[in-house]
Enzyme design. Structure first.
Site, mmCIF file in Angstrom:
data_model
loop_
_atom_site.group_PDB
_atom_site.id
_atom_site.type_symbol
_atom_site.label_atom_id
_atom_site.label_comp_id
_atom_site.label_asym_id
_atom_site.label_seq_id
_atom_site.Cartn_x
_atom_site.Cartn_y
_atom_site.Cartn_z
ATOM 1 N N TYR A 78 -12.096 -11.311 5.516
ATOM 2 C CA TYR A 78 -12.843 -11.519 4.270
ATOM 3 C C TYR A 78 -13.990 -12.510 4.422
ATOM 4 O O TYR A 78 -14.374 -13.171 3.453
ATOM 5 C CB TYR A 78 -11.872 -11.945 3.154
ATOM 6 C CG TYR A 78 -10.828 -10.878 2.889
ATOM 7 C CD1 TYR A 78 -11.100 -9.805 2.046
ATOM 8 C CD2 TYR A 78 -9.606 -10.905 3.557
ATOM 9 C CE1 TYR A 78 -10.167 -8.794 1.844
ATOM 10 C CE2 TYR A 78 -8.653 -9.898 3.362
ATOM 11 C CZ TYR A 78 -8.944 -8.852 2.502
ATOM 12 O OH TYR A 78 -8.019 -7.851 2.311
ATOM 13 N N HIS A 88 1.135 11.010 -0.865
ATOM 14 C CA HIS A 88 0.414 9.839 -1.378
ATOM 15 C C HIS A 88 -1.097 10.073 -1.220
ATOM 16 O O HIS A 88 -1.578 10.394 -0.129
ATOM 17 C CB HIS A 88 0.841 8.562 -0.661
ATOM 18 C CG HIS A 88 0.289 7.351 -1.345
ATOM 19 N ND1 HIS A 88 0.932 6.740 -2.415
ATOM 20 C CD2 HIS A 88 -0.872 6.680 -1.184
ATOM 21 C CE1 HIS A 88 0.185 5.745 -2.852
ATOM 22 N NE2 HIS A 88 -0.918 5.684 -2.120
ATOM 23 N N ALA A 89 -1.847 9.898 -2.304
ATOM 24 C CA ALA A 89 -3.266 10.282 -2.324
ATOM 25 C C ALA A 89 -4.086 9.494 -1.303
ATOM 26 O O ALA A 89 -3.877 8.298 -1.108
ATOM 27 C CB ALA A 89 -3.837 10.049 -3.723
ATOM 28 N N HIS A 116 3.084 1.819 0.838
ATOM 29 C CA HIS A 116 2.235 1.012 1.713
ATOM 30 C C HIS A 116 3.017 0.137 2.698
ATOM 31 O O HIS A 116 2.434 -0.384 3.643
ATOM 32 C CB HIS A 116 1.289 0.160 0.872
ATOM 33 C CG HIS A 116 0.451 0.994 -0.068
ATOM 34 N ND1 HIS A 116 0.997 1.669 -1.142
ATOM 35 C CD2 HIS A 116 -0.864 1.292 -0.079
ATOM 36 C CE1 HIS A 116 0.048 2.332 -1.782
ATOM 37 N NE2 HIS A 116 -1.090 2.133 -1.163
ATOM 38 N N HIS A 173 -10.698 7.649 -8.325
ATOM 39 C CA HIS A 173 -10.459 6.643 -7.281
ATOM 40 C C HIS A 173 -10.739 7.233 -5.896
ATOM 41 O O HIS A 173 -11.478 6.647 -5.095
ATOM 42 C CB HIS A 173 -9.005 6.157 -7.390
ATOM 43 C CG HIS A 173 -8.593 5.180 -6.335
ATOM 44 N ND1 HIS A 173 -8.593 3.814 -6.539
ATOM 45 C CD2 HIS A 173 -8.177 5.363 -5.050
ATOM 46 C CE1 HIS A 173 -8.207 3.209 -5.421
ATOM 47 N NE2 HIS A 173 -7.933 4.119 -4.505
ATOM 48 N N GLU A 174 -10.162 8.384 -5.624
ATOM 49 C CA GLU A 174 -10.319 8.984 -4.290
ATOM 50 C C GLU A 174 -11.770 9.384 -4.022
ATOM 51 O O GLU A 174 -12.299 9.154 -2.934
ATOM 52 C CB GLU A 174 -9.391 10.193 -4.126
ATOM 53 C CG GLU A 174 -7.898 9.853 -4.188
ATOM 54 C CD GLU A 174 -7.483 8.731 -3.253
ATOM 55 O OE1 GLU A 174 -8.130 8.542 -2.204
ATOM 56 O OE2 GLU A 174 -6.520 8.015 -3.576
ATOM 57 N N HIS A 200 -13.877 6.623 -2.816
ATOM 58 C CA HIS A 200 -13.795 6.402 -1.360
ATOM 59 C C HIS A 200 -14.762 7.345 -0.638
ATOM 60 O O HIS A 200 -15.504 6.939 0.250
ATOM 61 C CB HIS A 200 -12.384 6.688 -0.844
ATOM 62 C CG HIS A 200 -11.352 5.647 -1.165
ATOM 63 N ND1 HIS A 200 -11.500 4.323 -0.832
ATOM 64 C CD2 HIS A 200 -10.129 5.738 -1.750
ATOM 65 C CE1 HIS A 200 -10.405 3.652 -1.209
ATOM 66 N NE2 HIS A 200 -9.569 4.480 -1.764
ATOM 67 N N ARG A 202 -5.894 -5.658 -1.045
ATOM 68 C CA ARG A 202 -7.110 -4.912 -1.394
ATOM 69 C C ARG A 202 -7.072 -4.387 -2.832
ATOM 70 O O ARG A 202 -8.098 -4.339 -3.509
ATOM 71 C CB ARG A 202 -7.289 -3.747 -0.421
ATOM 72 C CG ARG A 202 -6.109 -2.813 -0.384
ATOM 73 C CD ARG A 202 -6.265 -1.676 0.638
ATOM 74 N NE ARG A 202 -6.354 -2.176 2.011
ATOM 75 C CZ ARG A 202 -6.522 -1.407 3.076
ATOM 76 N NH1 ARG A 202 -6.603 -0.093 2.941
ATOM 77 N NH2 ARG A 202 -6.595 -1.919 4.281
ATOM 78 N N TYR A 203 -5.898 -3.990 -3.303
ATOM 79 C CA TYR A 203 -5.818 -3.421 -4.660
ATOM 80 C C TYR A 203 -5.890 -4.526 -5.717
ATOM 81 O O TYR A 203 -6.402 -4.312 -6.807
ATOM 82 C CB TYR A 203 -4.545 -2.599 -4.835
ATOM 83 C CG TYR A 203 -4.417 -1.480 -3.824
ATOM 84 C CD1 TYR A 203 -5.242 -0.360 -3.896
ATOM 85 C CD2 TYR A 203 -3.496 -1.553 -2.781
ATOM 86 C CE1 TYR A 203 -5.144 0.666 -2.967
ATOM 87 C CE2 TYR A 203 -3.383 -0.534 -1.852
ATOM 88 C CZ TYR A 203 -4.208 0.566 -1.943
ATOM 89 O OH TYR A 203 -4.100 1.576 -1.014
ATOM 90 N N GLU A 218 -11.546 0.025 -2.436
ATOM 91 C CA GLU A 218 -10.612 0.451 -3.478
ATOM 92 C C GLU A 218 -11.217 0.374 -4.884
ATOM 93 O O GLU A 218 -10.674 0.955 -5.821
ATOM 94 C CB GLU A 218 -9.337 -0.408 -3.420
ATOM 95 C CG GLU A 218 -8.576 -0.315 -2.107
ATOM 96 C CD GLU A 218 -8.164 1.106 -1.746
ATOM 97 O OE1 GLU A 218 -8.028 1.951 -2.654
ATOM 98 O OE2 GLU A 218 -8.016 1.385 -0.535
HETATM 99 O O1 X8Z Z 1 -2.567 3.806 -2.946
HETATM 100 C C1 X8Z Z 1 -3.377 3.898 -3.848
HETATM 101 C C2 X8Z Z 1 -4.410 5.023 -3.858
HETATM 102 C C3 X8Z Z 1 -4.830 5.390 -2.510
HETATM 103 S S1 X8Z Z 1 -5.750 4.142 -1.706
HETATM 104 C C4 X8Z Z 1 -3.809 6.254 -4.513
HETATM 105 N N1 X8Z Z 1 -3.337 3.035 -4.887
HETATM 106 C C5 X8Z Z 1 -2.345 1.975 -4.979
HETATM 107 C C6 X8Z Z 1 -0.944 2.520 -5.163
HETATM 108 O O2 X8Z Z 1 -0.796 3.713 -5.453
HETATM 109 O O3 X8Z Z 1 0.011 1.755 -5.055
HETATM 110 C C7 X8Z Z 1 -4.256 3.028 -6.030
HETATM 111 C C8 X8Z Z 1 -3.721 1.978 -6.953
HETATM 112 C C9 X8Z Z 1 -2.766 1.148 -6.159
HETATM 113 ZN ZN ZN Z 2 -7.676 3.916 -2.487
#
Ligand code: X8Z
Ligand code: ZN
Length: 625
Positions: free
Chosen positions: A232, A363-364, A522, A393-394, A397, A531-532, A421
């Protein structure tokens, strides 16, 4: 023989989110010049320790990485969308190779520590040293071991199922039930059922932490967490303190929301299920990880205010939307601000819905397979408000990936991972407004000010509720990586963080073998999570700046920049910078200020905070951690 399947240990800008674990994910100014320069290796012997040598070294590294990255990305795409033994085998092989190259170059970069390299080369050397998410140690077999473990973890998550009433439920199915059911027995069964997929991961996870730490130490970091925090453009400790500072700005508001929601849950379910004081029972919040609470808006809707006339899920269903239409509508938001349409190949090659008859990673995620314009998403889209938001969101990216594709390879990434993000979430803030929904013919009548509080409460249930979750995942992981939390303490430490940051408790005692962190994508997927948290701050900073550019002088939550090409031009200028500059320069380019700043969140939600304070009068808010 054990099946080998793996997740990419490192990946260039290729796939955002789930798969941007990597080599160019972050940059660091402090990561440079730690300790004396090591002896030349094969990778550096051709390049003298001079400014010219350093420059030639990074150019060569970029050429090698470009080639291997595309290969690894294409293999990873196939494995992610068609999980069988052989695609797992191929991916493990490709990732081992890519990791080994990354480790070789990261070590070699230190050879130029004492060289007075030009600023661009210095930044690239730092990115090379710092950017691995899972640094393998530089000894034979280590990268492969790490790859194999990571693969098993990811595989267990992606294919996880549990039995409920004689049926095997997928995560998608369980998520839908926990979102819709108002029966605490059922929500508890979903919460506990999904967490039966993860106890078997704990041992692998501990080993993964151990091996990655070995790799991080070889690169001069105290542990993998310290390496993550150095992405960062500031000292890693200063970064941790910065997230504390931001959280302190938002925390009183979160506690206000927590207090109000707890009171409504108590009214609904009674003291036995949800006591009037103390923490909230986590399975009652409509989300598998209690990370966004919007799904239970109906339970908390204020009795003394007009009912909301905007239920996006209902509107989408009434308008007979399908998944592709959600994607086309999201794209139209971006083209309305002057950005180019997505390439035809996006529509030909993306996975937009869950395919039948094969296992996939649901998972997206968003991908750029060739780091130029082979853009794709991979989602198992459902027609509801949540996935409408996730689609924006996607695509955010993807638009970022394409905007920075003119940069040199090592700068093809977000200014920091929070930026990546935040792009799509920024678009979704405009797309959530009733004004916008009526512009695209989903809504007939735009409600007046009388619905402002209900709208803001619905938004806060997602955005404010998320913040402590966005923080707690990596607080847990940083402690695991530093050794402050031992494997025997994994689950208790996770529950303690839920309580401390979110004020939540599981619906009942957790079994001795529980490994609840493994039931959140994750963690087995090895995607850093802070990051979120950052993105939830940044998106409001971007939104406020965009509304200023658009000349908006009403309340921030009513602003939509749909159709504003000046906003698009300025936003794209920031995105085009990629990772070529320290992130404060990118922030400044769009917002005029180089800071992380939670005041935009406060400004957006100000009327709601006042209202919540009023509603909570006389309540015993908060909880004991
Ligand atoms: O993982 C994601 C995205 C892909 S980068 C769908 N998000 C986090 C989650 O699902 O836990 C977006 C919000 C937080
Ligand atoms: Zn994302």
């Amino acid at each position: 023989m054990k099946e080998i399947k793996m997740k990419r240990l490192l990946m260039a800008a290729t796939a955002a989110c789930a798969l941007t674990t990597g080599l160019v994910a972050c940059a660091s100014m402090e990561a440079q010049a730690q300790g004396p320069a090591p002896a030349p290796t094969a990778a550096t012997s051709a390049f003298p320790a001079t400014p010219e040598g350093a420059r030639a070294f990074v150019l060569d590294a970029e050429a090698r990485l470009t080639d291997v990255a595309e290969y690894a990305a294409r293999v990873a795409w196939v494995r992610n969308t068609y999980i069988i033994h052989d695609t797992m085998w191929l991916e493990a092989r490709a990732n081992t190779e890519y990791t080994e190259l990354g480790v070789e170059l990261a070590n070699a970069a230190a050879h130029f520590n004492d060289v007075d390299a030009d600023p661009e080369t210095r930044r690239k050397l730092d990115i090379l040293r710092q950017g691995l998410t899972m640094p393998a140690p530089n000894r034979p077999g280590a990268a492969a071991e790490l790859a194999e473990i990571a693969t098993r973890l990811d595989s267990t998550y992606a294919t996880g199922r549990f039995e409920y009433q004689g049926r095997q439920l997928t995560l998608n199915e369980a998520e839908e039930i926990i979102a819709e059911s108002r029966d605490p027995e059922v929500t508890r069964a979903m919460y506990e059922g999904w967490r039966t997929i993860s106890p078997g991961m704990a041992e692998d996870y501990a080993r993964l932490v151990e091996v990655a730490n070995e790799g991080a130490r070889e690169l001069g970091y105290a542990d993998t967490g310290a390496m993550w925090r150095s992405g960062y453009d500031m000292d890693p400790d200063a970064f941790a303190a910065e997230t504390d500072r931001l959280w302190a700005q938002v925390q009183p508001f979160y506690e206000n929301l927590h207090c109000y929601v707890r009171a409504r849950l108590n009214e609904r379910y009674g003291d036995e299920v949800q006591p009037a004081t103390g923490p909230i029972r986590a399975d009652l919040l409509g989300n598998m990880w209690s990370q966004q609470w919007g799904n239970i808006y109906d339970v908390v809707a204020p009795a003394n205010l007009p009912e909301s006339t905007v239920d996006l899920t209902e509107l989408l269903v009434a308008a007979d939307y399908d998944a592709e239409q959600i994607a086309r509508t999201s794209e139209r938001f971006y083209t309305s601000i002057g950005l180019d349409p997505l390439p035809d190949t996006f529509w030909e090659r993306s996975q937009i819905t869950r395919p039948e008859g094969r296992e996939v990673v649901c998972h997206a995620s968003a991908w750029n397979l060739d780091n130029v314009d082979d853009l794709r998403i991979k989602m198992c889209t459902r027609v509801n408000a949540e996935d409408f938001q996730t689609m924006h969101h996607e695509l955010g990216h993807n638009y970022y990936q394409r905007a920075y594709n003119q940069q040199p390879f090592l700068f093809r990434n977000g200014a920091n991972d929070g930026f990546h993000e935040a792009i799509g979430d920024f678009a979704a803030l405009s797309a959530a407004t009733p004004t916008y929904l009526s512009q695209i013919d989903l809504l007939d009548t735009v409600p007046g000010e009388e619905e402002d509080i209900t709208f803001l409460l619905r938004m806060a249930m997602d955005k404010i509720a998320f913040m402590p979750f966005g923080l707690m995942v990596d607080r847990w992981r940083w402690d695991v990586q530093s050794g402050a939390t031992t494997p025997a303490q994994y689950n208790d430490a996770w529950s303690a963080n839920m309580l401390r940051y979110q004020g939540l408790v599981p619906p009942g005692p957790r079994p001795d073998n529980a490994f609840d962190p493994g039931a959140k994508y994750h963690v087995p997927g090895n995607v850093p999570y802070t990051r979120y948290f950052l993105a939830h701050i940044y998106q409001f900073q971007f939104h406020r700046a965009a509304c200023d550019i658009a000349g908006w002088d009403g309340p921030l939550h009513r602003c939509s920049v749909y159709g504003n090409e000046e906003v698009g031009r300025r936003f794209n200028a920031m995105m085009e910078m990629g990772m070529s500059q320290p992130w404060p320069r990118a922030m400044e380019a769009f917002t005029g200020s180089p800071e992380n700043d939670a005041t935009a969140v406060a400004q957006y939600f100000a009327p709601l905070d006042t209202w919540l304070t009023e509603q909570n009068r006389g309540q015993d808010c908060g909880w004991e951690a």
